[in-house]
Write a protein that holds these residues in place. Structure first.
Motif, PDB file in Angstrom:
ATOM      1  N   SER A  27       0.821  -1.208   0.000  1.00 13.71           N
ATOM      2  CA  SER A  27       0.000   0.000   0.000  1.00 13.71           C
ATOM      3  C   SER A  27       0.856   1.260   0.000  1.00 13.71           C
ATOM      4  N   PHE A  48      -7.339  -0.734  -4.292  1.00 14.67           N
ATOM      5  CA  PHE A  48      -8.434  -0.754  -3.334  1.00 14.67           C
ATOM      6  C   PHE A  48      -8.204   0.471  -2.454  1.00 14.67           C
ATOM      7  N   TYR A  49      -9.255   1.247  -2.215  1.00 10.75           N
ATOM      8  CA  TYR A  49      -9.118   2.518  -1.517  1.00 10.75           C
ATOM      9  C   TYR A  49      -9.690   2.424  -0.107  1.00 10.75           C
ATOM     10  N   VAL A  50      -8.924   2.908   0.853  1.00 16.61           N
ATOM     11  CA  VAL A  50      -9.359   2.923   2.251  1.00 16.61           C
ATOM     12  C   VAL A  50      -9.293   4.354   2.772  1.00 16.61           C
ATOM     13  N   PHE A  78     -13.352   1.012   3.865  1.00 15.57           N
ATOM     14  CA  PHE A  78     -13.083   0.813   2.449  1.00 15.57           C
ATOM     15  C   PHE A  78     -14.018   1.693   1.634  1.00 15.57           C
ATOM     16  N   GLU A  81     -15.430  -0.703  -2.903  1.00 16.72           N
ATOM     17  CA  GLU A  81     -14.798  -2.024  -2.993  1.00 16.72           C
ATOM     18  C   GLU A  81     -15.236  -2.791  -4.234  1.00 16.72           C
ATOM     19  N   SER A  84     -13.435  -2.009  -7.516  1.00 12.27           N
ATOM     20  CA  SER A  84     -12.050  -2.468  -7.424  1.00 12.27           C
ATOM     21  C   SER A  84     -11.987  -3.989  -7.510  1.00 12.27           C
ATOM     22  N   ARG A 108      -4.117  -3.225  -6.258  1.00 12.51           N
ATOM     23  CA  ARG A 108      -5.247  -4.092  -6.541  1.00 12.51           C
ATOM     24  C   ARG A 108      -4.847  -5.553  -6.770  1.00 12.51           C
ATOM     25  N   LEU A 125     -13.809  -8.612   3.608  1.00  9.51           N
ATOM     26  CA  LEU A 125     -14.260  -7.792   2.490  1.00  9.51           C
ATOM     27  C   LEU A 125     -15.767  -7.937   2.293  1.00  9.51           C
ATOM     28  N   SER A 128     -17.471  -5.842   4.778  1.00 10.74           N
ATOM     29  CA  SER A 128     -17.394  -4.433   4.396  1.00 10.74           C
ATOM     30  C   SER A 128     -18.451  -4.095   3.359  1.00 10.74           C
TER      31      SER A 128
END
Length: 213
Positions: A27, A48-50, A78, A81, A84, A108, A125, A128
């Motif tokens: 990351s 993948f964005y957090v 997240f 998701e 992504s 990713r 995931l 989420s």
């Protein structure tokens, strides 16, 4: 530092230090100032964005170029998701609405390999994504069913910290109402001693009265 922030996120909070390091090692940290875009509608995902810390608005643009607010996020979690995971274009633009928002961008392809190698990550995931479904239901209720007072009371109940820390003009955008309407309702709630001058919730039982229907 980043480890402790990630533990605030549901999907990461039960991970061991070793498992967290696996995430961090694939990351990068990205910080955006207000009005800076994280990704655009129609863009293909590379990460993948957090959301680690900040305030993010998701919006679409109609054929006339008007901005349509879809959702906002202020809690660590997240973001987007499904695009992504499925490698499909983002359905909306994500933009920072805070002077400094902090994000974790997880590579990713490497994260997908991690999901395949450890079922635990895949389960988190799914959890989420389930949270996002519940969040979307709240947005639908807020925009299609609730009147102005109920919208504001619902927002205060769901986001007690944000009503204090977020600019009212930004909250008004999220709630799809004029800033003057929001100010008028907040003033009424203050007069009823439901919130204080800063917006801190004082009486949840009274607040619930406006949500009972």
């Amino acid at each position: 530092m980043i480890n402790e922030q990630l533990k605030k996120i549901e999907i990461f909070k039960n991970l061991t230090e070793v498992e967290l390091e696996k995430i961090i090692n694939i990351s990068v940290i990205k910080k955006l100032s207000r009005e800076n875009v994280l990704f655009y509608e129609g863009e293909k995902p590379k990460f993948f964005y957090v959301l680690v810390d900040g305030f993010v608005k998701f919006y679409k643009t109609d054929l006339k170029g008007n901005e349509i607010v879809i959702q906002f996020f202020t809690q660590p979690m997240f973001l987007a998701e499904m695009p992504s995971f499925e490698n499909i274009p983002f359905p909306a633009t994500a933009i920072s609405m805070k002077d400094e928002s902090c994000f974790l961008l997880i590579e990713r392809e490497k994260f997908l390999l991690l999901l395949n190698s450890d079922p635990k990550f895949g389960l988190y995931l799914i959890k989420s994504l389930s949270q996002k479904v519940r969040s979307l239901e709240q947005v639908i209720n807020r925009n299609l069913i609730y009147d102005a007072m109920t919208k504001v009371c619902s927002f205060i109940k769901e986001n007690p910290k944000d009503i204090v820390d977020t600019k009212h003009k930004d909250i008004a955008i999220v709630l799809n109402m004029a800033p003057e309407t929001l100010s008028r309702i907040l003033k009424k709630l203050k007069n009823l001693n439901i919130i204080d001058k800063k917006g801190t919730l004082l009486d949840e039982e009274k607040l619930e009265m406006f949500l009972a229907f």
